[in-house]
Structure formats: C-alpha cells, structure tokens
Design an enzyme around this catalytic site. Structure first.
Site, PDB file in Angstrom:
ATOM      1  CD  GLU A  49     -17.066 -19.331 -15.316  1.00  0.00           C
ATOM      2  OE1 GLU A  49     -16.975 -18.030 -14.616  1.00  0.00           O
ATOM      3  OE2 GLU A  49     -15.814 -20.389 -14.757  1.00  0.00           O
ATOM      4  CE  LYS A  97       3.442  -1.794   5.368  1.00  0.00           C
ATOM      5  NZ  LYS A  97       2.059  -2.152   4.325  1.00  0.00           N
ATOM      6  CG  HIS A 122     -20.436 -18.320 -11.792  1.00  0.00           C
ATOM      7  ND1 HIS A 122     -20.182 -18.482 -10.336  1.00  0.00           N
ATOM      8  CD2 HIS A 122     -19.202 -19.223 -12.273  1.00  0.00           C
ATOM      9  CE1 HIS A 122     -19.633 -19.319  -9.900  1.00  0.00           C
ATOM     10  NE2 HIS A 122     -18.891 -20.109 -10.901  1.00  0.00           N
ATOM     11  CB  THR A 176      -1.256  -0.110   1.408  1.00  0.00           C
ATOM     12  OG1 THR A 176      -0.415  -0.043   2.427  1.00  0.00           O
ATOM     13  CG2 THR A 176      -2.104  -0.962   0.893  1.00  0.00           C
TER      14      THR A 176
END
Ligand code: ADP
Ligand code: MG
Ligand code: ZN
Length: 607
Positions: A431, A214, A434, A212
């Site tokens: 698929e 840091k 889904h 992220t």
C-alpha cells in the site's frame, strides 16, 4: 409459431397429491379411527381377563406387537380391547388352558365396517380426483379466458398523493429536470402550446446508468403535474402466451386515453423495446408483437389530448430504432452520474431525512465519491445513520460518513480476520508503494487515506486518492501516472521482499483495462494513434467492449499494452528506489497504526 405451454403443474402432480392423501388415510386416519372403538388397556389387565375367563376372542396383529381381544366387561357386555404384548412364552398356554375356548388367531383384529372400507378405498379417491380435476380445469379455463378476452392489464394508476415525490426530491440533474418541467407545464396548460401550434414530443426517454434517479424523476413529474400516473415496468409486459403482452399494451393505452391528461411511464423499457429480428429465428414472437403494439399505439394516440409517455432505460443502444424515431420517443433526456456539485446536493437531500451533526462537511464526502450514483450516495447516508446508531449516538458525524463511504466502496471492516504478521508486512509495503508512487508524481491525485484493515469485499488494504476538484478529462500524462501508481504496489513487493504475491491481482486487472483503453479507444499510443480499435457496446453498464480489428492488429495491440504497462512499472520501481528510506519508515508506521490519513502521510514525506 405459438408455443403450446403446458400448465405450470402437470397432471401427474394432482395424481401424486391424491395418492398422498390416500396413503395418509390408510396409514394414519383409518387405523386411529378404528382404534378409537377399542379401549386400550395394559397387558396385566388382559392377563387378568384371561384368568377370570372373560376373554372370548384374541387376535394378534401380524405386523405390530398388539393384541386385540374381545372380552366381557363387568356388566357382561362384549367389549373389544387392545393391548401391547409383553414377551410372554406362556401366552399360548394360558389361552389354551382357559375354560372359555378362546378363539385365537394372528390376523387383523376386528374387521372394519365393510361399508366404510368401500367408501374409503373407492369413493373417496374417486371424489378426490374428480374434485382436483375440476379445480384444475377451472384454473386452466380462467387462464385461457384471460388469453381469450385479453383481460385488463395490471397497469397501476398512481395519483399525486401516492408517489409523493416532487422535483425537490431530485437533486442535481438540472438539465433533466428542465426538460421534464416543460412536460409538466404542458399538462397544466395545454392551451398555451396548442394555440401557437406547437406539438409536444409524444415521448421522452430517460437514459443513464443505474441508480441515477430515472425512476425517481418520472415519479417527480407525476407528483408535480398532479395528473394520473400510469406506471408499468417493461418486464410486466412479458407474458407466457403470445399476444397477451400486446393486449396489455393496448389496454394500458385505452385506460390512459380515457384518463387524459395523464402520464404513462414505462420503466426499463429495454425489456420489450429490444431490436427486432436479430439472430434469424429468434422464436420470440411474443416480444416482437408487444413491441409492435407499442409502436402502433404510440402512432395512434394524439399528444394534444395530453397523454405523455415517459420511459427509462440504461441500455439505449439495444433499443429498436423504430422506438426512437421522431413522433415516438423523440426526446432523449440524459440522466448522467452526478458531478461534484450534484453529489453534494444529493447528499444534502438525503441528509435532510436523518439527524446530522451541523458541522458535517458534505464537500469532502462528495469529493471522495467520484463516480458514485445517486443511489450509492443515498446508501452512504443510510449506512452512516446505521453506524451512528451502532455507536450509540443520536446524530450522524463526519466519521460515520467517511466510514460508510469505505463500506460502500470496499465493504465492511473485517476486524477479526486473522492475517499473519509476515503478510501484514507485505500488505503494508504494497500500500505504501502505491501511495509513494502517487505522491512523487506531479500528475497524480493526492493521497487521502491508506489502510491495511481488511474489508469484506476481499480487499486486504487500499490507498484512497481523492482529486481536489472534479475531473472530466484524463490526459495521457495523468493516465501514465495512474498506471505507475497502480503498479506501485507490486513494485514495492518486488523491491523489498523480492517476490510477487496475489495481492496485486486487482491492480493488474485495473492497469490492463486502462492501458488497453489508452491504446484502443483514447488514441494514446504512438503506434496506432487515433484509430478506434474497440467500440463500447454499452456506455452505462460496465465497460463492455468489442474489438473491431483484425487478429494481427489485435496481437499488436497486446504488445502495445504490454509496453505501456512495463514502462509504468519501471517508473514505479525507479520512484521507490529513490525513496527507499521513506518507504521503510512509512510502511513501519502503517504497520503499527493500520490507517494513515493523507495529512499524516504527507507530513512524514515532507520531512
Ligand atoms: P434509476 O431508476 O436511475 O436506476 P432510481 O430512480 O431508482 O434510479 O434511484 C434509486 C434511488 O437513488 C432513489 O430512490 C433515490 O433515493 C436515490 N437517488 C438517485 N438519484 C438521485 C438524485 N438525483 N437525487 C436524490 N436521490 C437520488
Ligand atoms: Mg429505475
Ligand atoms: Zn494494490
């Protein structure tokens, strides 16, 4: 108890080396050395010499097919020769018939110089062993010396020119930057703060998931503050000898105080900052001493002098509480995963470094990468640039970015994976299952893309859903809708092929994790309500959880989880049954096209 560490390479190692060298001398060097004094000739020359009665002595080596012989050369001088024997039954005859009374035998030819032999067999090995021993003991001495004198730590000193990073390089993370700007300001103008009596926090701890930014933020602080920047990783304090790590800490702070104002940055501080005294005989004196030294140094140095301590970690829960109390790392700066705006900003920062087509839609990319870290996004831009080069273009286009999102999420395409038509059909129905279940529910994110192109991650196909805007909460209805969507793949397999395949393994895992969290952490089950049955051990690294309930309750939890998933599965089956014709139509189309966009999908569905 201080452990006695044996040196890295045991003594036997050096003896083996000596032995090897000796062997080489005996087998390779010596023979060739001796051979060099003898002229090599062919067998016919040897026979000729015998005929002409010039040979005086013949010695046949026992092991090799060689004959060494002494003969007179043209000038009547005694010379030694060596030759390779031909299979010759008459050889003895010939030698005996010679007028010269040749002495022949079957031993090593020409004895090597006795002094040389002595030298090689006795003195050289002795010298070797003594030499290596010396070298080795000197190494040990320097190592011991290090320990005794507590030598300089290898904290590196960075100054602005070297990190070259500024806050402009860090996109998003506005709150973190705000907090750090105060520190930079303090380092520029300590008067402003001290005159009013304010004491700045001694240390700031950057916490957040990996990637992220840091480390990047700490480097930016150094770049902005234009003061010396000491950067060291927690693991660099981990030393073999007890006390060495502590010495490094002491030395680091000594150097820092001398250079104040400055910044000391300890990356991955959890390596040395773990809670002490867990698990009885931890036997980890070294780490504890290092941590104790760090705590002492933090108490000892005066923040007013301008030494600011920064640290970063993604395991804040494992840190020793003493590190976090006021006066130490009392300021905690969360560095969270970027939100939509943050992701757009990060993409733009990294896109500025590559040649981008002007009509790239960063918003769209950011929307499809919910949950990605800054490092992921930087990687996506780079993958896109690589793809553009591979395609022979000199600018990155939208399609490059879209493909690289999928590469980062699911791996590269496996274009030549051999999948049988029957399996392809099952995957296509799976698929579309889904996608259909997702599209037919109101609390579900829109379908963005459906594909049955296999990926290197092992995915045989997938359905991508992209939220229209950033979501921070998940309602119970949405959670149920998501569960139904996840089970939709298997539901389609069951309905159409009346079978179940392993293709749903990942779905099952996901569904279980979500349903379990609904029961144990989100309070979304009727049975348990708002009771925490599980606690997260680490919020940033994976979803490590520990059950905090009796085993009877745990059994009930399993039952509740099962109920939720079964309900979702039934809902998926109902939805698919109601939309059978669409299921067939879409699956056929997906089979021929391999990839459907969200628009194509919705168009057919809406007809
Ligand atoms: P962390 O230390 O938090 O694990 P890093 O600071 O090492 O992560 O980040 C890794 C890389 O990811 C950085 O070098 C940078 O390229 C990119 N990155 C991460 N966060 C950001 C951000 N907010 N802005 C720009 N780039 C970022
Ligand atoms: Mg880092
Ligand atoms: Zn699936």
């Amino acid at each position: 108890m201080p452990e006695r560490k044996t040196p890295k390479k045991p003594l036997i190692f050096y003896y083996l080396i000596s032995l090897a060298i000796l062997l080489i001398i005996n087998v390779v060097v010596l023979p060739t050395f001796m051979r060099r004094q003898m002229t090599e000739v062919d067998y016919s020359t040897f026979l000729k010499a015998v005929e002409e009665n010039r040979v005086l002595e013949v010695e046949m080596s026992a092991d090799t097919q060689e004959i060494a012989y002494a003969a007179l050369d043209e000038r009547g001088q005694r010379q030694t020769y060596v030759t390779v024997v031909m299979p010759d039954p008459n050889l003895l005859d010939r030698l005996q018939r010679s007028e010269n009374n040749i002495r022949f035998s079957r031993v090593k030819p020409t004895q090597p110089n006795p002094i040389l032999t002595y030298l090689f067999s006795l003195i050289v090995p002795a010298l070797l062993i003594i030499g290596l021993g010396r070298l080795f003991s000197r190494q040990l001495q320097t190592r011991m010396g290090n320990m005794m004198s507590f030598g300089k730590s290898n904290a590196r000193v960075y100054v602005k020119a070297q990190t070259g990073k500024t806050f402009a390089d860090v996109a998003g993370q506005e709150e973190a930057k705000e907090a750090l700007k105060e520190i930079v300001d303090f380092l520029h103008d300590p008067e402003k703060y001290t005159s009013i009596g304010a004491i700045l926090p001694k240390g700031a701890l950057l916490v957040g998931p990996p990637g992220t930014g840091k480390t990047l933020l700490a480097q930016a602080v150094a770049g902005e503050a234009q003061v010396p920047f000491f950067s060291i990783s927690g693991s660099e304090f981990v030393e073999m000898f007890v006390g060495l790590g502590a010495a490094k800490v002491r030395d680091l702070f000594e150097q820092a105080t001398a250079k104040a104002p400055c910044i000391v940055f300890i990356d991955e501080i959890d390596t040395i900052g773990k809670k002490r005294g867990q698990g009885g005989f931890s036997g980890n004196d070294e780490r504890e001493q290092t941590l104790n030294q760090l705590l002492t140094e933090m108490d000892g140095f005066d923040a007013r002098k301008g030494v600011v301590l920064l640290a970063a970690t993604n395991r804040p829960e494992s840190l020793d509480p003493a590190l976090l109390r006021p006066g130490r790392f009392d300021r905690r700066i969360p560095v969270e995963l970027p939100d939509l705006a943050g992701r757009v900003a990060i993409l733009k920062v990294h896109a500025a470094k590559v040649a981008m087509s002007p009509n790239v839609d960063f918003e769209a990319i950011a929307r499809s990468t919910a949950g990605a870290s800054g490092a992921d996004l930087a990687n996506i831009i780079n993958e896109a640039a690589l793809r553009a080069v591979r395609q022979g273009r000199n600018r990155v286009e939208q399609e490059d970015l879209e493909e690289s999102v999928e590469v980062v999420v699911a791996g590269y395409q496996r274009k030549n994976a051999a999948i049988s038509p029957q399996e392809k059909e099952i995957i296509a129905y799976h698929e579309i299952g889904h996608a259909l279940v997702a599209a037919k529910q109101s609390n579900s994110a829109p379908v963005h893309k459906i594909t049955i192109v296999p990926r290197t991650s092992g995915a045989l196909g997938y359905t991508m859903q992209v939220e229209e805007d950033e979501r921070y909460l998940l309602s119970k209805e949405e959670a149920m809708a998501r569960l139904a969507t996840i089970t939709g793949g298997r539901a389609a397999e069951e309905l159409i092929f009346n079978t179940a395949t392993t293709g749903a393994a990942n779905d099952i895992e996901q569904a279980t994790r979500l349903a379990r969290a609904m029961v144990t952490r989100y309070g979304m089950s009727d049975k348990f309500g708002m009771i925490a049955l599980e606690t997260m051990t680490n919020p940033y690294l994976g979803e490590d959880t520990t059950m905090t309930c009796s085993s009877e309750t745990a059994a009930e939890v399993d039952k509740a989880v099962m109920e939720i998933i079964n309900k979702a599965h039934e809902r998926a089956i109902d939805i698919l049954k109601d939309n059978m014709d669409k299921l067939h139509e879409l699956a056929r189309l997906l089979l021929t096209k391999e990839t459907l966009t969200g628009e194509e999908f919705m168009q057919i569905l809406g007809r």
